[in-house]
Scaffold this motif. Sequence first.
Motif, PDB file in Angstrom:
ATOM      1  N   MET A  59       0.807  -1.299   0.080  1.00  0.00           N
ATOM      2  CA  MET A  59       0.199   0.064   0.096  1.00  0.00           C
ATOM      3  C   MET A  59       0.853   1.372   0.007  1.00  0.00           C
ATOM      4  SD  MET A  59      -3.246  -0.795  -0.109  1.00  0.00           S
ATOM      5  CE  MET A  59      -3.975   0.834   0.447  1.00  0.00           C
ATOM      6  N   ASN A  60       1.844   1.148   0.682  1.00  0.00           N
ATOM      7  CA  ASN A  60       2.835   2.454   0.739  1.00  0.00           C
ATOM      8  C   ASN A  60       3.448   2.651  -0.499  1.00  0.00           C
ATOM      9  OD1 ASN A  60       2.141   2.988   3.438  1.00  0.00           O
ATOM     10  ND2 ASN A  60       4.073   1.916   4.276  1.00  0.00           N
ATOM     11  N   ASP A  61       3.936   1.461  -1.235  1.00  0.00           N
ATOM     12  CA  ASP A  61       4.550   1.550  -2.511  1.00  0.00           C
ATOM     13  C   ASP A  61       3.331   2.217  -3.668  1.00  0.00           C
ATOM     14  OD1 ASP A  61       6.958   0.912  -1.387  1.00  0.00           O
ATOM     15  OD2 ASP A  61       6.382  -1.516  -2.327  1.00  0.00           O
ATOM     16  N   LEU A  62       2.264   1.759  -3.337  1.00  0.00           N
ATOM     17  CA  LEU A  62       1.120   2.016  -4.339  1.00  0.00           C
ATOM     18  C   LEU A  62       1.018   3.708  -4.152  1.00  0.00           C
ATOM     19  CD1 LEU A  62      -0.773   1.520  -6.447  1.00  0.00           C
ATOM     20  CD2 LEU A  62      -2.367   1.132  -4.507  1.00  0.00           C
ATOM     21  N   GLU A  63       0.901   4.125  -2.728  1.00  0.00           N
ATOM     22  CA  GLU A  63       0.733   5.589  -2.729  1.00  0.00           C
ATOM     23  C   GLU A  63       1.810   6.481  -3.170  1.00  0.00           C
ATOM     24  OE1 GLU A  63       0.172   6.075   1.643  1.00  0.00           O
ATOM     25  OE2 GLU A  63      -1.974   5.161   1.673  1.00  0.00           O
ATOM     26  N   LEU A  64       2.978   5.891  -3.297  1.00  0.00           N
ATOM     27  CA  LEU A  64       4.206   6.544  -3.710  1.00  0.00           C
ATOM     28  C   LEU A  64       4.060   6.704  -5.172  1.00  0.00           C
ATOM     29  CD1 LEU A  64       7.175   5.487  -1.428  1.00  0.00           C
ATOM     30  CD2 LEU A  64       6.603   7.794  -1.996  1.00  0.00           C
ATOM     31  N   GLN A  65       3.986   5.674  -5.723  1.00  0.00           N
ATOM     32  CA  GLN A  65       3.453   5.491  -7.060  1.00  0.00           C
ATOM     33  C   GLN A  65       2.552   6.564  -7.552  1.00  0.00           C
ATOM     34  OE1 GLN A  65       2.559   1.931  -8.731  1.00  0.00           O
ATOM     35  NE2 GLN A  65       3.353   2.142 -10.914  1.00  0.00           N
ATOM     36  N   GLN A  66       1.481   6.590  -6.964  1.00  0.00           N
ATOM     37  CA  GLN A  66       0.284   7.565  -7.290  1.00  0.00           C
ATOM     38  C   GLN A  66       0.686   8.835  -7.162  1.00  0.00           C
ATOM     39  OE1 GLN A  66      -2.883   6.342  -5.196  1.00  0.00           O
ATOM     40  NE2 GLN A  66      -3.740   4.578  -6.615  1.00  0.00           N
ATOM     41  N   ALA A  67       1.520   9.315  -6.197  1.00  0.00           N
ATOM     42  CA  ALA A  67       1.675  10.725  -5.879  1.00  0.00           C
ATOM     43  C   ALA A  67       2.975  11.135  -6.829  1.00  0.00           C
ATOM     44  CB  ALA A  67       2.480  10.693  -4.640  1.00  0.00           C
ATOM     45  N   SER A  68       3.778  10.073  -7.223  1.00  0.00           N
ATOM     46  CA  SER A  68       4.744  10.473  -8.324  1.00  0.00           C
ATOM     47  C   SER A  68       4.291  10.816  -9.767  1.00  0.00           C
ATOM     48  CB  SER A  68       5.958   9.488  -8.452  1.00  0.00           C
ATOM     49  OG  SER A  68       5.303   8.344  -8.930  1.00  0.00           O
TER      50      SER A  68
END
Length: 101
Positions: free
Chosen positions: A84-93
């Motif tokens: 989930m943290n990786d997905l949030e980082l990807q979406q933010a980028s």
Amino acid sequence: MASQARRGGVSLPERRSSNNEQNSIIARVSQSPIVVRGRQAASDAGFVAKKLLKSTGKAAWIAGTTFLVLVVPLIIEMDREQQMNDLELQQASILGSSPPK
């Protein structure tokens, strides 16, 4: 001549006495205190090893089931959180905003 050919089944007195001597020596050695103590020690060691193996098996079963019940779900949950943290980082980028800290 025919009687000489049948001699194989008859045992000679010398052979009996030497066989008895061997049996008595074997009997004396096998009944000596050192051999008796050695047998007892081997028997005791086998008993202790059997008990130790049995209790070790029980402890391994307890540790294994505890690991499956308590630790494996924790590992799975931590992996999900990391995803989930990786997905949030990807979406933010992708959106161009600054990554959450």
